[in-house]
Design a protein around this motif. Structure first.
Motif, PDB file in Angstrom:
ATOM      1  N   ALA A 174       0.541   2.341   9.841  1.00  0.00           N
ATOM      2  CA  ALA A 174      -0.585   1.513  10.286  1.00  0.00           C
ATOM      3  C   ALA A 174      -0.749   1.713  11.780  1.00  0.00           C
ATOM      4  O   ALA A 174       0.239   1.697  12.529  1.00  0.00           O
ATOM      5  N   LEU A 175      -1.983   1.935  12.215  1.00  0.00           N
ATOM      6  CA  LEU A 175      -2.266   2.151  13.629  1.00  0.00           C
ATOM      7  C   LEU A 175      -3.142   1.013  14.147  1.00  0.00           C
ATOM      8  O   LEU A 175      -4.120   0.627  13.501  1.00  0.00           O
ATOM      9  N   SER A 176      -2.772   0.484  15.289  1.00  0.00           N
ATOM     10  CA  SER A 176      -3.594  -0.533  15.958  1.00  0.00           C
ATOM     11  C   SER A 176      -3.753  -0.130  17.413  1.00  0.00           C
ATOM     12  O   SER A 176      -2.849   0.466  18.018  1.00  0.00           O
ATOM     13  N   MET A 205      -2.888   5.195   7.332  1.00  0.00           N
ATOM     14  CA  MET A 205      -2.903   6.641   7.204  1.00  0.00           C
ATOM     15  C   MET A 205      -1.700   7.099   6.394  1.00  0.00           C
ATOM     16  O   MET A 205      -0.585   6.595   6.574  1.00  0.00           O
ATOM     17  N   VAL A 206      -1.916   8.042   5.486  1.00  0.00           N
ATOM     18  CA  VAL A 206      -0.816   8.646   4.739  1.00  0.00           C
ATOM     19  C   VAL A 206      -0.118   9.656   5.646  1.00  0.00           C
ATOM     20  O   VAL A 206      -0.767  10.510   6.254  1.00  0.00           O
ATOM     21  N   VAL A 207       1.219   9.555   5.752  1.00  0.00           N
ATOM     22  CA  VAL A 207       1.960  10.475   6.621  1.00  0.00           C
ATOM     23  C   VAL A 207       2.985  11.301   5.845  1.00  0.00           C
ATOM     24  O   VAL A 207       3.618  12.194   6.409  1.00  0.00           O
ATOM     25  N   ARG A 208       3.120  11.017   4.543  1.00  0.00           N
ATOM     26  CA  ARG A 208       4.057  11.819   3.742  1.00  0.00           C
ATOM     27  C   ARG A 208       3.607  11.777   2.283  1.00  0.00           C
ATOM     28  O   ARG A 208       3.680  10.761   1.633  1.00  0.00           O
ATOM     29  N   SER A 209       3.116  12.914   1.791  1.00  0.00           N
ATOM     30  CA  SER A 209       2.639  12.981   0.407  1.00  0.00           C
ATOM     31  C   SER A 209       2.131  14.387   0.131  1.00  0.00           C
ATOM     32  O   SER A 209       1.689  15.092   1.046  1.00  0.00           O
ATOM     33  N   GLY A 210       2.168  14.773  -1.130  1.00  0.00           N
ATOM     34  CA  GLY A 210       1.627  16.068  -1.516  1.00  0.00           C
ATOM     35  C   GLY A 210       0.153  16.207  -1.237  1.00  0.00           C
ATOM     36  O   GLY A 210      -0.360  17.320  -1.076  1.00  0.00           O
ATOM     37  N   PRO A 235      -5.591  11.206   3.947  1.00  0.00           N
ATOM     38  CA  PRO A 235      -6.249   9.960   3.565  1.00  0.00           C
ATOM     39  C   PRO A 235      -6.131   8.919   4.680  1.00  0.00           C
ATOM     40  O   PRO A 235      -5.055   8.701   5.242  1.00  0.00           O
ATOM     41  N   VAL A 236      -7.229   8.275   5.000  1.00  0.00           N
ATOM     42  CA  VAL A 236      -7.259   7.262   6.051  1.00  0.00           C
ATOM     43  C   VAL A 236      -8.197   6.149   5.607  1.00  0.00           C
ATOM     44  O   VAL A 236      -9.191   6.393   4.924  1.00  0.00           O
ATOM     45  N   ALA A 237      -7.854   4.903   5.947  1.00  0.00           N
ATOM     46  CA  ALA A 237      -8.659   3.759   5.538  1.00  0.00           C
ATOM     47  C   ALA A 237      -8.428   2.611   6.510  1.00  0.00           C
ATOM     48  O   ALA A 237      -7.529   2.652   7.350  1.00  0.00           O
ATOM     49  N   ILE A 238      -9.238   1.572   6.364  1.00  0.00           N
ATOM     50  CA  ILE A 238      -9.082   0.358   7.169  1.00  0.00           C
ATOM     51  C   ILE A 238      -8.844  -0.799   6.213  1.00  0.00           C
ATOM     52  O   ILE A 238      -9.527  -0.923   5.188  1.00  0.00           O
ATOM     53  N   ILE A 285       0.830  -1.207   0.000  1.00  0.00           N
ATOM     54  CA  ILE A 285       0.000   0.000   0.000  1.00  0.00           C
ATOM     55  C   ILE A 285       0.868   1.263   0.000  1.00  0.00           C
ATOM     56  O   ILE A 285       1.783   1.406   0.811  1.00  0.00           O
ATOM     57  N   SER A 286       0.527   2.164  -0.910  1.00  0.00           N
ATOM     58  CA  SER A 286       1.160   3.484  -0.973  1.00  0.00           C
ATOM     59  C   SER A 286       0.048   4.535  -1.020  1.00  0.00           C
ATOM     60  O   SER A 286      -1.137   4.179  -1.144  1.00  0.00           O
ATOM     61  N   PRO A 287       0.383   5.827  -0.928  1.00  0.00           N
ATOM     62  CA  PRO A 287      -0.680   6.848  -0.933  1.00  0.00           C
ATOM     63  C   PRO A 287      -1.629   6.767  -2.117  1.00  0.00           C
ATOM     64  O   PRO A 287      -2.810   7.124  -1.982  1.00  0.00           O
ATOM     65  N   LYS A 288      -1.167   6.284  -3.262  1.00  0.00           N
ATOM     66  CA  LYS A 288      -2.063   6.229  -4.420  1.00  0.00           C
ATOM     67  C   LYS A 288      -3.194   5.209  -4.245  1.00  0.00           C
ATOM     68  O   LYS A 288      -4.184   5.252  -4.980  1.00  0.00           O
TER      69      LYS A 288
END
Length: 455
Positions: A336-338, A308-313, A320-323, A271-274
């Motif tokens: 990734a947060l748990s 969660m994206v932590v570095r991106s334009g 951006p956040v997802a599960i 997984i990457s920001p895209k």
């Protein structure tokens, strides 16, 4: 609405045109226009760009169909000492090069101006009406790009532009078609704008519903307390206010070597920001192998974690956040947060970030970074208002229902825009190639003059 056709047709012999009305002819653009490009004064000479009075365009100006404002102003001396040239009001300009979709785009000038070397000025002769030619070039945007390698970096040039085939028909008929398209596309554009405004309102409503639910709860009569955080304000009195670091594990990622083919095209989603354009992750644009995973700083994260994206334009305007629904690996721009003690639901945390996006962007921004980044320390120290688990479940269920309704309306609006854009494209193509006869729809000379774009 259906439109009449001309009585008789013939083969034009031009692929872009196909069959045309019997009285139409064709000509290459070189025979019915004058074409030239401009220039850019020396950017290092500030005198050329300070307090100038001469309008000047760069190729990005063609993103507007009618150009009413210059990109910049240059001085008289800059004009004399560069290859910039005047282009008359009413002329067309086309981008010869440019990033993304710019190359091949065309616009009409509502001002007299100069332009850079990446733009071609197109001055029509008496045989072709500029506004009709504008619509012809618009409908052949991809054909024109293909003359210079399609979507590749190759640029157009004046010679290639001269080869563009054009329909040649009576001048008044050209005016009629141009006026018809100005009028009909304006109607369609207004409908598209309405749908776009609706989408923005739905987006704002969605944000507001989420924000209120995750900070104030669903009980309007609940006693409140000060959270101690200015941008958060009051929260329900019985909610906890722990720091994220006290109940959260953070995991980062990495990229396997691109030089090792055996690290890529495996079965592990990477997984990457895209990939972060959806709320639930179950696939990726790229996959890595177990060997690639073992030989990188990434690790396999189990399903159910918050990504969660932590570095991106993209962090300029949203987080951006997802599960994830499946085990995944991450690149170095992700976390990734748990949650370790069962006090926070993944879905509640995702909605919390969505609802407070604008505030968190400011609170978490890493200072001095060359690329927009989230500072881990700020993230870990964040105080989050946490209701009891059963209340989180109620809030999450409520938001699932409400966001689903709003998302359905948004999807319908986007579909409407797509259909309107397709109709617009088809209408322009049909009119400028003679597949429909609009002469009886725009007959009065006064109407033609009134509805033709300013020249």
């Amino acid at each position: 609405m259906s439109f009449p056709r001309y009585e008789n047709y013939k083969e034009s012999g031009v692929e872009w045109l196909g069959e045309v009305p019997e009285h139409w002819k064709t000509a290459s653009l070189r025979w019915i226009s004058k074409r030239y490009s401009g220039g850019t004064p020396d950017k290092l000479n500030l005198e050329y760009w300070t307090d100038g009075t001469i309008p000047w365009l760069n190729s990005g100006a063609v993103n507007e169909p009618i150009i009413t404002e210059p990109s910049a102003y240059i001085s008289e001396e800059a004009l004399l000492k560069s290859s910039a040239k005047w282009v008359p009001k009413g002329a067309l300009v086309m981008a010869l090069a440019g990033q993304g979709k710019t190359k091949g785009m065309v616009a009409q000038l509502a001002i007299k101006t100069t332009c850079n070397q990446s733009m071609a000025a197109i001055i029509t002769t008496e045989e072709i009406e500029a506004r009709f030619l504008y619509w012809w070039l618009v409908t052949n945007y991809q054909n024109i790009r293909n003359m210079a390698g399609g979507d590749l970096r190759d640029g157009l040039n004046l010679e290639l532009l001269g080869n563009i085939p054009c329909p040649l028909l009576p001048y008044q008929e050209q005016q009629t078609i141009a006026a018809f398209l100005d009028r009909e596309t304006a109607k369609i554009d207004a409908l598209i704008a309405e749908q776009q405004r609706l989408i923005e309102l739905l987006k704002e409503k969605r944000q507001s519903v989420i924000s209120h639910a995750v900070t104030k709860g669903l009980n309007p009569n609940a006693p409140m307390k000060d959270s101690g955080i200015e941008w958060l304000g009051e929260v329900p009195e019985h909610w906890g206010l722990p720091k994220l670091k006290h109940f959260t594990r953070f995991a980062g990622g990495g990229t396997p070597s691109r030089d090792k083919l055996e690290y890529w095209n495996g079965d592990i989603p990477w997984i990457s920001p895209k990939d972060m354009k959806v709320e639930i992750i179950n696939s990726a644009a790229e996959y890595i192998t177990q060997t690639g995973l073992e030989n990188s700083s990434s690790s396999l994260r189990p399903s159910g974690q918050v990504l969660m994206v932590v570095r991106s334009g993209i962090l300029k305007h949203t987080i951006p956040v997802a599960i994830t629904e499946v085990p995944v690996a991450l690149n170095q721009d992700m976390k990734a947060l748990s949650f370790t003690d069962g006090s926070c639901l993944n879905l509640f945390f995702m909605r919390w970030i969505q609802g407070l996006n604008a505030f968190l962007l400011l609170a978490w921004a890493k200072q001095g970074a060359t690329v927009e980044s989230i500072e881990h320390t700020y993230l870990a120290e964040t105080v989050i208002p946490l209701p009891p688990i059963f209340e989180q479940q109620t809030i999450v269920a409520f938001l699932e229902r409400e966001t689903a309704k709003l998302d359905t309306l948004t999807t319908e609006a986007k579909t409407a825009i797509t259909l309107l854009q397709e109709r617009r494209t088809a209408l322009i193509s049909a009119a400028v190639t003679g597949k429909i006869d609009v002469r009886g729809l725009v007959s009065a000379k006064a109407e033609i003059e009134a509805e033709t774009a300013p020249c």
